[in-house]
Structures are given as structure tokens and as C-alpha cells.
Design a protein around this motif. Sequence first.
Motif, PDB file in Angstrom:
ATOM      1  N   VAL A   8      43.837  38.504  47.703  1.00 24.47           N
ATOM      2  CA  VAL A   8      44.282  38.335  46.320  1.00 24.47           C
ATOM      3  C   VAL A   8      45.342  37.239  46.272  1.00 24.47           C
ATOM      4  N   LEU A   9      45.169  36.298  45.373  1.00 25.49           N
ATOM      5  CA  LEU A   9      46.193  35.297  45.078  1.00 25.49           C
ATOM      6  C   LEU A   9      46.573  35.424  43.613  1.00 25.49           C
TER       7      LEU A   9
ATOM      8  N   ALA B  89      37.410  33.044  53.293  1.00 25.55           N
ATOM      9  CA  ALA B  89      37.265  33.774  54.561  1.00 25.55           C
ATOM     10  C   ALA B  89      37.369  35.282  54.380  1.00 25.55           C
ATOM     11  N   ALA B  90      37.852  35.740  53.221  1.00 26.24           N
ATOM     12  CA  ALA B  90      37.948  37.181  52.971  1.00 26.24           C
ATOM     13  C   ALA B  90      36.579  37.824  52.822  1.00 26.24           C
ATOM     14  N   GLY B  91      35.539  37.009  52.794  1.00 28.41           N
ATOM     15  CA  GLY B  91      34.181  37.534  52.854  1.00 28.41           C
ATOM     16  C   GLY B  91      33.695  38.218  51.597  1.00 28.41           C
ATOM     17  N   GLY B  92      34.023  37.662  50.463  1.00 32.83           N
ATOM     18  CA  GLY B  92      33.549  38.217  49.199  1.00 32.83           C
ATOM     19  C   GLY B  92      34.583  39.037  48.464  1.00 32.83           C
ATOM     20  N   ASP B  93      35.714  39.295  49.113  1.00 36.12           N
ATOM     21  CA  ASP B  93      36.770  40.076  48.474  1.00 36.12           C
ATOM     22  C   ASP B  93      37.859  39.202  47.863  1.00 36.12           C
ATOM     23  N   GLY B  94      37.765  37.887  48.026  1.00 39.75           N
ATOM     24  CA  GLY B  94      38.814  37.003  47.537  1.00 39.75           C
ATOM     25  C   GLY B  94      38.814  36.881  46.022  1.00 39.75           C
ATOM     26  N   VAL B  95      39.991  36.928  45.435  1.00 42.13           N
ATOM     27  CA  VAL B  95      40.109  36.769  43.983  1.00 42.13           C
ATOM     28  C   VAL B  95      41.393  36.017  43.657  1.00 42.13           C
ATOM     29  N   VAL B  96      41.274  35.059  42.758  1.00 39.54           N
ATOM     30  CA  VAL B  96      42.416  34.318  42.231  1.00 39.54           C
ATOM     31  C   VAL B  96      42.720  34.857  40.841  1.00 39.54           C
ATOM     32  N   VAL B  97      43.966  35.238  40.618  1.00 45.16           N
ATOM     33  CA  VAL B  97      44.404  35.641  39.279  1.00 45.16           C
ATOM     34  C   VAL B  97      45.473  34.645  38.834  1.00 45.16           C
ATOM     35  N   ASN B  98      45.129  33.781  37.909  1.00 47.04           N
ATOM     36  CA  ASN B  98      46.092  32.835  37.360  1.00 47.04           C
ATOM     37  C   ASN B  98      46.791  33.467  36.154  1.00 47.04           C
ATOM     38  N   VAL B  99      48.106  33.463  36.191  1.00 43.81           N
ATOM     39  CA  VAL B  99      48.868  34.012  35.070  1.00 43.81           C
ATOM     40  C   VAL B  99      49.086  32.890  34.066  1.00 43.81           C
ATOM     41  N   GLY B 100      48.278  32.922  33.024  1.00 42.50           N
ATOM     42  CA  GLY B 100      48.398  31.943  31.954  1.00 42.50           C
ATOM     43  C   GLY B 100      49.275  32.489  30.847  1.00 42.50           C
TER      44      GLY B 100
ATOM     45  N   VAL C 219      34.305  33.919  45.955  1.00 39.89           N
ATOM     46  CA  VAL C 219      35.667  34.021  45.413  1.00 39.89           C
ATOM     47  C   VAL C 219      35.579  34.178  43.898  1.00 39.89           C
ATOM     48  N   ARG C 220      36.276  35.162  43.374  1.00 41.88           N
ATOM     49  CA  ARG C 220      36.346  35.331  41.924  1.00 41.88           C
ATOM     50  C   ARG C 220      37.548  34.559  41.381  1.00 41.88           C
ATOM     51  N   VAL C 221      37.391  33.989  40.206  1.00 38.81           N
ATOM     52  CA  VAL C 221      38.454  33.192  39.590  1.00 38.81           C
ATOM     53  C   VAL C 221      38.719  33.761  38.206  1.00 38.81           C
ATOM     54  N   THR C 222      39.930  34.279  38.005  1.00 35.74           N
ATOM     55  CA  THR C 222      40.248  34.997  36.777  1.00 35.74           C
ATOM     56  C   THR C 222      41.561  34.491  36.177  1.00 35.74           C
ATOM     57  N   GLU C 223      41.778  34.847  34.927  1.00 38.86           N
ATOM     58  CA  GLU C 223      43.027  34.474  34.253  1.00 38.86           C
ATOM     59  C   GLU C 223      43.475  35.610  33.346  1.00 38.86           C
ATOM     60  N   ILE C 224      44.764  35.878  33.370  1.00 42.48           N
ATOM     61  CA  ILE C 224      45.359  36.780  32.389  1.00 42.48           C
ATOM     62  C   ILE C 224      46.264  35.963  31.486  1.00 42.48           C
TER      63      ILE C 224
ATOM     64  N   MET D  72      42.468  43.800  37.313  1.00 39.70           N
ATOM     65  CA  MET D  72      41.532  42.675  37.446  1.00 39.70           C
ATOM     66  C   MET D  72      41.197  42.414  38.916  1.00 39.70           C
ATOM     67  N   ALA D  73      42.233  42.437  39.748  1.00 40.22           N
ATOM     68  CA  ALA D  73      42.061  42.093  41.157  1.00 40.22           C
ATOM     69  C   ALA D  73      41.291  43.149  41.931  1.00 40.22           C
ATOM     70  N   THR D  74      41.284  44.376  41.445  1.00 41.88           N
ATOM     71  CA  THR D  74      40.663  45.477  42.194  1.00 41.88           C
ATOM     72  C   THR D  74      39.319  45.911  41.614  1.00 41.88           C
ATOM     73  N   ARG D  75      38.743  45.074  40.729  1.00 44.44           N
ATOM     74  CA  ARG D  75      37.372  45.374  40.287  1.00 44.44           C
ATOM     75  C   ARG D  75      36.418  45.168  41.469  1.00 44.44           C
ATOM     76  N   PRO D  76      35.232  45.769  41.412  1.00 42.76           N
ATOM     77  CA  PRO D  76      34.248  45.516  42.474  1.00 42.76           C
ATOM     78  C   PRO D  76      33.999  44.017  42.652  1.00 42.76           C
ATOM     79  N   ALA D  77      33.609  43.632  43.862  1.00 43.22           N
ATOM     80  CA  ALA D  77      33.515  42.218  44.206  1.00 43.22           C
ATOM     81  C   ALA D  77      32.536  41.434  43.331  1.00 43.22           C
ATOM     82  N   HIS D  78      31.573  42.125  42.691  1.00 41.47           N
ATOM     83  CA  HIS D  78      30.606  41.408  41.851  1.00 41.47           C
ATOM     84  C   HIS D  78      31.079  41.276  40.405  1.00 41.47           C
ATOM     85  N   VAL D  79      32.267  41.808  40.095  1.00 42.85           N
ATOM     86  CA  VAL D  79      32.770  41.794  38.714  1.00 42.85           C
ATOM     87  C   VAL D  79      33.875  40.746  38.577  1.00 42.85           C
ATOM     88  N   ASN D  80      33.669  39.776  37.696  1.00 44.87           N
ATOM     89  CA  ASN D  80      34.671  38.731  37.451  1.00 44.87           C
ATOM     90  C   ASN D  80      35.217  38.878  36.034  1.00 44.87           C
ATOM     91  N   VAL D  81      36.495  39.132  35.918  1.00 47.36           N
ATOM     92  CA  VAL D  81      37.142  39.194  34.601  1.00 47.36           C
ATOM     93  C   VAL D  81      37.612  37.780  34.283  1.00 47.36           C
TER      94      VAL D  81
END
Length: 254
Positions: free
Chosen positions: A80-81, A126-137, A174-179, A224-233
Motif C-alpha cells: 500500500v502506498l 512486486a507485491a504480486g497483485g496486492d499493490g495499491v496506490v491511494v492518492n489523497v486528492g 497494481v490498483r490506482v485509486t484516489e480519495i 479502499m486499500a483493503t478491498r479484494p485485489a480485483h476491486v479498484n475504487v
Amino acid sequence: MSEPGAPRPTAVVTGASSGIGAATARLLAAWGYRVVCAARRADRVETLAREVDGVPVACDVTDDDAVARLASVAGERVHVLVNNAGGALGLEPVAEADVQRWQQMYDTNVLGTLRVTKALLPALVAAGGDGVVVNVGSIAGLLAYEGGGGYTVAKHGVHVMTETLRLELYDQPVRVTEIAPGMVHTDEFALTRFDGDRERAEQVYAGVPGPLVAEDVADAVVWMATRPAHVNVDLLVLKPRAQAAPHKVHRLPS
């Protein structure tokens, strides 16, 4: 949460010295993450890291060397970033803009997010499908308001960068999300905006019944960060009930 005895997944939170960043670090730690707490104020992130059994890193996101050190400490896998470092300065109209302040807001909010994301992207992959970026907008990245020119420009930049990165990484694990929070009453956001003028800062929240607090945003970020790996918010807009728009806020009479 991680299984008992298993290595803790790693989360990196920038701007972790106070407010939303600190609240997010605490909640991620409660979810079982090894939290790398990054901010410019070393004393504060050291205190926070001790509290959450995390790792402190003194990091100015506008400094390439500091960001490289952050990536080194974070390690080869980051799950998680949370790009939270940023902030607003001033409330002058565009015609009276302080160019240096605009530059500072852009450097921190936009280029800081860019630097950290670039540096940590290999570890997120490298996290193998568990990586997610949450940008705080911010809702300032979706709508304009008078006096908010420099900040709205910067947060619009974060918003569009998030969308672009998602398009470019569509085939990567890698999932890419924004709040995008609205009014959040923290100890420092408005105080920083108004150069330490506490009376002016408190006027921002005066009479507002129930502005958001840092923990509200942290709760949404971790969800947001802990949704299943196939779910992108893609985008989550979070406002207090009293706020219909940046410029339209219900206030109780004093």
C-alpha cells in the motif's frame, strides 16, 4: 489483516507527521501492516513509528535523494502506498497570486506524489497483485472555488495524474485509486494555509456542524486499500453532510 506469524505487508504513508497521514498510519498498523511513516519532521514520525511499531523515515517528497532513501527503507515489496503529503498555502485571488507559493504547492502535491510513486512502483508491482496506490486528492481537484487557485490547480494535477497512471498500468497488478475529501478539521491544514494565524484558521470551521476529522478519511483510505485485489475504487469523494460544495457550507448561527 495478515495471518498470525506471517510477515506483515508493508504500507508507506507520506505526510504522516499529523492529520490524515498520522491517522491513516495508525489504522493501517491496526490492520496488521508494517507502516513506513514518512514526513519532513523526523521527531514526529519517530514518535508515531514507536507508537505503531512502524518504521520512521524523514522524507521531504520534493527531494530526490530523500525519496530514494524512502524507497530503500520500504523494501522490495510494498503493498500500500498512501500519497498524502501536500497542503494549501494562502487564499488570494489569481490576480494577486504569490507565484512562489503556487510553485511550492505544485512541487509538494503534484511532483512529490510523482516522485514517490515512481520510486515505489517496482515494489508495488512486486507485491504480486496486492499493490495499491491511494492518492489523497481533494474536492478542490474536481471543482474550482474563489481564492483557491493555486491549491485547486495542484489538486487537479493530482487527479489527472491518478487517472493517467491508471490508464498506463491497466495491465499491471497494481490498483490506482484516489480519495477526494472535502472539509476536514485537522490541527494543521488551515493553520498552515494561513501562516499560523490560528484565529483565521478556526474561522474556516466556525459554525459547521460536524466537519470531517482525520480519522474519517483514514477509515475510507484503509477501506479502499483493503478491498479484494480485483476491486479498484477509482475515486471516492468524501464530504461532511454540511458541505454541498467547496463554496457552499451550512453554518449554524453563532
